[in-house]
Design a protein around this motif. Structure first.
Motif, short mmCIF file in Angstrom:
data_model
loop_
_atom_site.label_atom_id
_atom_site.label_comp_id
_atom_site.label_asym_id
_atom_site.label_seq_id
_atom_site.Cartn_x
_atom_site.Cartn_y
_atom_site.Cartn_z
N GLY A 324 40.23 28.31 45.81
CA GLY A 324 40.42 29.48 46.65
C GLY A 324 40.18 30.77 45.90
O GLY A 324 40.06 30.79 44.68
N LYS A 325 40.12 31.85 46.62
CA LYS A 325 39.93 33.17 46.03
C LYS A 325 41.18 33.57 45.27
O LYS A 325 42.31 33.42 45.75
N LEU A 326 41.01 34.10 44.08
CA LEU A 326 42.14 34.49 43.26
C LEU A 326 42.80 35.75 43.80
O LEU A 326 42.19 36.52 44.54
N GLU A 327 44.04 35.96 43.40
CA GLU A 327 44.78 37.15 43.81
C GLU A 327 44.25 38.38 43.08
O GLU A 327 43.66 38.28 42.00
N GLU A 328 44.49 39.55 43.65
CA GLU A 328 44.04 40.79 43.05
C GLU A 328 44.85 41.13 41.79
O GLU A 328 44.35 41.80 40.88
N GLU A 329 46.10 40.70 41.73
CA GLU A 329 46.96 40.97 40.58
C GLU A 329 47.57 39.67 40.08
O GLU A 329 47.57 38.65 40.78
N ARG A 330 48.12 39.68 38.88
CA ARG A 330 48.77 38.50 38.31
C ARG A 330 49.85 37.97 39.24
O ARG A 330 50.62 38.74 39.80
N SER A 331 49.92 36.66 39.37
CA SER A 331 51.00 36.05 40.13
C SER A 331 52.18 35.78 39.19
O SER A 331 52.07 35.92 37.97
N GLU A 332 53.31 35.39 39.77
CA GLU A 332 54.48 35.08 38.96
C GLU A 332 54.22 33.89 38.04
O GLU A 332 54.86 33.77 36.99
N ASN A 333 53.32 33.04 38.43
CA ASN A 333 53.00 31.87 37.62
C ASN A 333 51.95 32.15 36.54
O ASN A 333 51.55 31.24 35.81
N ASN A 334 51.52 33.40 36.44
CA ASN A 334 50.49 33.79 35.48
C ASN A 334 50.92 35.08 34.76
O ASN A 334 50.25 36.08 34.79
N PRO A 335 52.07 35.03 34.06
CA PRO A 335 52.58 36.24 33.43
C PRO A 335 51.85 36.60 32.14
O PRO A 335 51.19 35.75 31.53
N TRP A 336 51.95 37.85 31.73
CA TRP A 336 51.48 38.27 30.41
C TRP A 336 52.28 37.49 29.37
O TRP A 336 53.47 37.24 29.57
N PRO A 337 51.73 37.03 28.25
CA PRO A 337 50.39 37.32 27.74
C PRO A 337 49.33 36.26 28.06
O PRO A 337 48.35 36.14 27.33
N GLU A 338 49.54 35.45 29.10
CA GLU A 338 48.51 34.50 29.49
C GLU A 338 47.23 35.23 29.89
O GLU A 338 47.27 36.41 30.27
N TYR A 339 46.12 34.51 29.81
CA TYR A 339 44.87 35.09 30.31
C TYR A 339 45.03 35.36 31.81
O TYR A 339 45.48 34.49 32.56
N PRO A 340 44.72 36.56 32.27
CA PRO A 340 44.95 36.90 33.68
C PRO A 340 43.95 36.24 34.62
O PRO A 340 42.75 36.51 34.57
N HIS A 341 44.44 35.35 35.47
CA HIS A 341 43.59 34.70 36.47
C HIS A 341 43.64 35.53 37.74
O HIS A 341 44.44 35.26 38.65
N VAL A 342 42.82 36.55 37.78
CA VAL A 342 42.79 37.49 38.91
C VAL A 342 41.36 37.63 39.41
O VAL A 342 40.39 37.32 38.70
N PHE A 343 41.24 38.09 40.63
CA PHE A 343 39.92 38.24 41.25
C PHE A 343 39.09 39.30 40.51
O PHE A 343 39.58 40.39 40.21
N GLN A 344 37.86 38.96 40.24
CA GLN A 344 36.94 39.90 39.59
C GLN A 344 35.55 39.79 40.21
O GLN A 344 35.16 38.72 40.68
N MET A 345 34.84 40.88 40.19
CA MET A 345 33.43 40.88 40.56
C MET A 345 32.61 40.83 39.29
O MET A 345 32.56 41.81 38.53
N ASP A 346 32.02 39.69 39.02
CA ASP A 346 31.17 39.54 37.85
C ASP A 346 29.91 40.40 38.03
O ASP A 346 29.61 40.86 39.13
#
Length: 489
Positions: A324-346
């Motif tokens: 699915g499409k990733l969220e625009e911001e970090r989710s609670e399951n993806n806190p800093w300092p993990e790599y941010p799995h957020v929506f990006q336009m390559d």
């Protein structure tokens, strides 16, 4: 730091890029360097944070957090802020053999774990890294430095991607005689033939190879080790072997009508395009010109296929992803300092949007079968919508959601399944359940005496920066194996 309050005073300045509609007309790099004044401001944003999480290089939830090379990021940021570019270069090269590659193609896990990124946009580490190494080459500070003393040990490195080159570089500096074998016609592995020129200009790869050659490394192309040179011959001629062959076994899409004409694997497609450009061919041998292109796979390789097909003049492009499409911001399951799995336009998606007026990606779609005509040419893909079951964490088909998407060309960029089968057949090394070469991290020794493995061949499909780190660490173990001690970092 040179500016202790810089992170509170200055905003992040993004790396400038050429306009999408302009850059799709050529194959040149799409990103541009920052002005020196802007670089100093970006360096000033680096905090005196006590623990530089940008450098930790840890695996958290099966993902890399921070720089796997443990780059001295705060130190060279400080040097850039003070205008001491030569010191910055010396600090950068202490840990990274090839900053000109990582400064262009790395997704920057260092920025994901930057302390500033807890509440503000991260420090622009990647753009500063690229500026330092480019300045080093421009000023003539980077020159061949062959070792002063040679040992009597000979090492064969099989594979010339970032892991193989980094390993060879380190072992050569330790004084060993190193030969790098590459089965393709040019040195560089995926740096040369897997990453498009608009992300990584091939002159920078050739420049580095020439530098390594001037320092004493021998390069041999068009040799498939294990086939053209037998395992027995290699064992006889070298005191140690390093397998850095990559994770080259592609993950297939096993659905009906896969044998239709017009369906291609992503890496051979990208390789053909790059090779044609390097040979100055006026026409591409495997072209998407005028075709409706569908790319299966939502990762970086798929995005590179989007950008390549755009430049070839594709009529339309769709990129299908199972997730699915990733969220625009970090989710609670993806806190800093993990790599941010957020929506990006390559870069490729921005280009496609500029040309076609829409993001080419479609999510939660799975291919059911390919559609072909009487001439066995692909004409489309029958797909089904999927959804994720939160309990089992698996995807299931949504009833009555079948669609047929028209296509004249299909590119499969579904990832990789480990090292190629021939590696295990030819070198008798054991494999893991993930189809990679069995060699424990930190030791890099395979089941065969005197044979080591590193990079994607050992680790699995990963990043250029991870491959360089693996090559460096493996070199240290090879040196210790041969000499009984090592002074390599």
């Amino acid at each position: 730091m040179g500016k202790a309050t810089g992170f509170m005073e200055y905003d992040r300045i993004e790396t400038p890029v050429r306009k999408p509609k302009e850059r799709v007309r050529d194959w040149n790099e799409y990103s541009l360097p920052l002005e020196e004044a802007d670089l100093k401001i970006q360096a000033a944003r680096c905090m005196d944070c006590g623990v530089p999480f940008c450098s930790i290089g840890m695996e958290i939830k099966n993902g890399v957090s921070g720089c796997p090379l443990h780059n001295l990021i705060p130190e060279w940021n400080d040097a850039v802020y003070r205008g001491d570019w030569k010191e910055a270069l010396e600090l950068l090269l202490k840990t990274n053999n090839f900053p000109e590659f990582t400064g262009r193609v790395c997704p920057a896990p260092c920025e994901g774990s930057c302390t500033v990124a807890i509440s503000e946009p991260a420090v622009g580490i990647k753009s500063i890294e690229r500026a330092i190494i480019d300045r080093g080459f421009a000023e003539g500070w980077i020159k061949p430095t062959p070792p002063k003393v040679r040992t009597e040990k000979k090492i064969g490195v099989i594979g010339s991607g970032p892991a193989g080159l980094a390993c060879a570089d380190q072992l050569n500096q330790a004084g060993h005689t190193v030969t790098v074998f590459e089965k393709s016609d040019r040195i560089g592995g995926l740096l040369m033939y897997g990453i498009p020129t608009m992300k990584l200009d091939k002159e920078s790869v050739s420049r580095r190879v020439q530098l390594l050659e001037a320092e004493g490394i021998r390069f041999v192309t068009n040799v498939d080790c294990g086939k053209d040179l037998s395992f027995q011959e290699l064992k006889r001629d070298f005191d140690a072997l390093v397998l850095a062959t990559g994770a080259g076994k592609p993950r297939e899409v096993a659905v009906p009508n896969r044998d239709s004409k017009g369906i291609h694997l992503a890496v051979p497609y990208l390789t053909a395009s790059i090779r044609d450009l390097l040979l100055n061919k006026t026409e591409q041998s495997l072209s998407a010109a005028g075709k409706r292109v569908i790319i299966i796979g939502g990762g970086d390789t798929g995005a590179d296929c989007v950008a390549t097909a755009l430049r070839q003049g594709a009529k339309s492009i769709l990129q299908l992803g199972r997730r699915g499409k990733l969220e625009e911001e970090r989710s609670e399951n993806n806190p800093w300092p993990e790599y941010p799995h957020v929506f990006q336009m390559d870069y490729a998606h921005k280009e496609a949007e500029a040309v076609y007026g829409m993001d080419p990606r479609e999510y939660l779609l799975s291919p059911v079968s390919f559609v072909k005509n009487e001439a066995c040419e692909v004409t489309g893909i029958r797909t089904v919508q999927v959804e994720r079951d939160e309990e089992t964490k698996r995807y299931r088909e949504v009833p009555n959601s079948e669609r047929i998407l028209d296509a004249d060309m299909v590119l499969i960029a579904a990832g990789f399944e480990g090292a190629e089968d021939a590696i295990f057949e030819n070198f008798k090394v054991k494999k893991t359940k993930q189809q990679t070469i069995e060699a424990a991290k930190g030791f890099y020794r395979t089941s065969e005496e005197g044979i080591f493995a590193c990079g994607d061949a050992r680790y699995g499909q990963s990043l250029v920066v991870t491959a360089i780190a693996e090559g460096r660490e493996a070199a240290r173990e090879v040196d210790f194996y041969l000499m009984g001690e090592t002074f390599l970092p």
